[in-house]
Design a protein around this motif. Structure first.
Motif, mmCIF file in Angstrom:
data_model
loop_
_atom_site.group_PDB
_atom_site.id
_atom_site.type_symbol
_atom_site.label_atom_id
_atom_site.label_comp_id
_atom_site.label_asym_id
_atom_site.label_seq_id
_atom_site.Cartn_x
_atom_site.Cartn_y
_atom_site.Cartn_z
ATOM 1 N N LYS A 39 12.443 61.781 62.726
ATOM 2 C CA LYS A 39 13.285 60.610 62.459
ATOM 3 C C LYS A 39 14.534 60.966 61.654
ATOM 4 O O LYS A 39 15.533 60.242 61.702
ATOM 5 N N GLU A 74 5.681 59.339 71.132
ATOM 6 C CA GLU A 74 6.552 58.855 70.052
ATOM 7 C C GLU A 74 7.807 59.720 69.925
ATOM 8 O O GLU A 74 8.918 59.209 69.705
ATOM 9 N N THR A 86 10.412 58.936 72.407
ATOM 10 C CA THR A 86 11.076 57.667 72.097
ATOM 11 C C THR A 86 12.198 57.891 71.079
ATOM 12 O O THR A 86 13.281 57.310 71.181
ATOM 13 N N ILE A 87 11.927 58.774 70.107
ATOM 14 C CA ILE A 87 12.929 59.062 69.068
ATOM 15 C C ILE A 87 14.060 59.928 69.633
ATOM 16 O O ILE A 87 15.240 59.653 69.423
ATOM 17 N N HIS A 88 13.692 61.012 70.337
ATOM 18 C CA HIS A 88 14.671 61.934 70.940
ATOM 19 C C HIS A 88 14.342 62.112 72.422
ATOM 20 O O HIS A 88 13.540 62.982 72.776
#
Length: 532
Positions: free
Chosen positions: A45, A69, A72-74
């Motif tokens: 994050k 996850e 989703t972030i990168h």
């Protein structure tokens, strides 16, 4: 250098990967060794990581959940998952989630290094393409609007809905409108100053338009389409009428400025629409408005509201009356045509209050008529000439009745052309029949069907057409030609009668032969007259 994160709850596994891979050769660096899946997410994050190597079986947050996850972030991060369990289901889930690959324990470090090399090469290509994509965002924005203008509302919403956010476009306005600025002398300018300088000049016009609009409209986007500029504007004015009025005022002022340059332009103004996805309707209106510069080249601005009668549906002059006119021309029913013309006059005069607009509707119908004559391969040059001459002196009409009288004259002329064309076609068809019979009279299988195939019409139609046009039947023509041939052979040769009979193939009794031919046939021996 690529940043690598290794995630595993087993310290020895991490150290094994860290020490057994030649990271320098891969142009990579292990920046994080993480023993907890949740901790790895916290790092992601706050920091950009290029690739994750993660064990699947971990407490708290397993590798599959971590992959989901992390992506989703990168979204562009590469993930290689590792597991000690020989389960193909893990591999399927990993790839389905978007992981780059799946490797089983115990690890083959050479194989893992090959997978890492492929993953980083893939990442390099994606980063290169991403840079190109970001560099070409202005072009993507243009493509977005071009697609929007050429799609239905439903198509646009379905295929383009995600693009405004991605392209950072602010499109949340109450009203939208399209205006087209068309350069009528584009070819002449390109020939004179060159293509490059032409487009530089066109960009200058685009800048001038933006400058004129920026204080009155929140959104201004201009597309360049070789010989025209497509201006798309948006704003939150309280009413569409004021929006339209303000845009028209600005472009009216602009038109005089643009005409002082080397450009000769016509401007088409579309209707205001309430939703972004309906912009194609405004673009269609602007294009349609520009069509009328053909009728009124002295004008510079064409507003769609001025070209369509307020009380008349737009389809009026496009479909219904065009087809009715063509049908009446085909039937050549002059009485019905005159009645239709009177009804048309009443409808047009009830909905259009200016001579120009009435004339435009008639011109549209005549355009469809000329297209029909062209498709039928009917010479319409004199009709075209008449229309062009009248167009150049439209002011000579003093009242509406004179316009419709002239329109009626053109339609009757088209009927005459149809008549002449049909007669010529019938004459040619009948001449082809006779020519074919003369060439094939000695063919025992010569029949109506053979001839109909040759002239490419049905046998029943050919029979009726030939009878109507020549006053005789095709069978009589066949017999007549055969008797003529037999007479010629009897008179001019010493060929035996039996051979003449075979050559002439006279298969009909002279009772069915016309009187003039019957007299000739009377002098023929019976073997010729009645050969089976």
């Amino acid at each position: 250098m690529y940043k690598i994160m290794i995630v595993d709850d087993n310290h020895l596994s991490i150290e094994g990967i860290y020490n057994r891979i030649n990271w320098q050769q891969l142009n990579a660096q292990v920046t994080h060794k993480v023993y907890d899946g949740k901790m790895s997410l916290e790092i992601l994050k706050s920091e950009a990581i290029d690739l994750i190597i993660s064990d699947i079986e971990m407490p708290q947050l397993d590798g599959l959940s971590l992959a989901k996850e992390a992506l989703t972030i990168h979204p562009n991060i590469k993930i290689i998952l590792i597991s000690a369990f020989d389960k193909f289901e893990y591999a399927k889930q990993a790839i389905r989630l978007g992981a780059f690959d799946y490797v089983e324990k115990p690890l083959n470090y050479e194989y893992l290094e090959q997978i890492l090399k492929k993953a980083l090469n893939s990442l390099a290509n994606e980063q290169k393409n991403l840079a190109i994509l970001k560099h070409s965002k202005p072009l993507m924005i243009d493509n977005f609007f071009f697609e929007l203008l050429n799609s239905t509302c439903e198509e646009a919403k379905y295929s383009l809905d995600n693009y405004p956010n991605y392209l950072n476009l602010e499109l949340n306005y109450r009203y939208f409108q399209t205006i087209i600025v068309r350069v009528e002398n584009a070819k002449e300018i390109k020939d004179r100053i060159g293509v490059e300088k032409y487009h530089v000049s066109l960009m200058s016009i685009s800048d001038k338009i933006k400058e004129s609009l920026k204080d009155d409209f929140f959104m201004v986007h201009i597309l360049s389409n070789f010989n025209e500029l497509i201006v798309i504007i948006g704003h939150n004015y309280s009413s569409s009428k004021y929006f339209h009025k303000r845009a028209t005022e600005i472009f009216t002022d602009l038109s005089s400025t643009l005409h002082t340059q080397i450009f000769e332009v016509h401007i088409g103004i579309g209707n205001v629409v309430k939703y972004l996805w309906n912009l194609a309707l405004s673009y269609e209106d602007a294009s349609k408005a520009l069509e009328y510069c053909f009728f009124f080249p002295q004008k510079e601005i064409f507003d769609i509201r001025d070209t369509i009668g307020k009380g008349l549906p737009q389809e009026f002059y496009q479909t219904q009356h065009e087809e009715e006119l063509i049908q009446l021309i085909c039937k050549k029913d002059l009485d019905a045509l005159e009645e239709w013309m009177n009804q048309l006059a009443r409808e047009l005069l009830a909905n259009y209050r200016t001579k120009q607009l009435v004339f435009i509707q008639i011109y549209t119908l005549l355009g469809r008529l000329l297209k029909f004559l062209y498709e039928m391969d009917i010479d319409s040059k004199n009709i075209e000439k008449e229309i062009i001459e009248v167009y150049s002196k439209i002011d000579a009409f003093n009242n509406s009745s004179e316009i419709f009288k002239w329109f009626n004259k053109i339609c009757k002329l088209a009927c005459e052309k149809m008549n002449a064309s049909i007669k010529t076609y019938h004459d040619r068809t009948c001449a082809s029949v006779i020519s074919y019979v003369k060439e094939h009279y000695n063919d025992a299988n010569l029949s109506l069907n053979n001839i109909a195939d040759y002239v490419n019409v049905s046998s029943s139609h050919l029979s009726a057409l030939f009878k109507k046009n020549s006053g005789t039947n095709i069978s009589d023509i066949i017999t007549s030609v055969r008797i003529d041939a037999a007479c010629q052979l009897l008179t001019n040769t010493t060929i035996p009668l039996k051979e003449i009979s075979e050559k002439s193939v006279i298969l009909t009794n002279t009772i069915s032969v016309p009187v003039s031919k019957r007299k000739q046939a009377k002098h023929l021996p019976s073997i010729v007259r009645n050969t089976p």
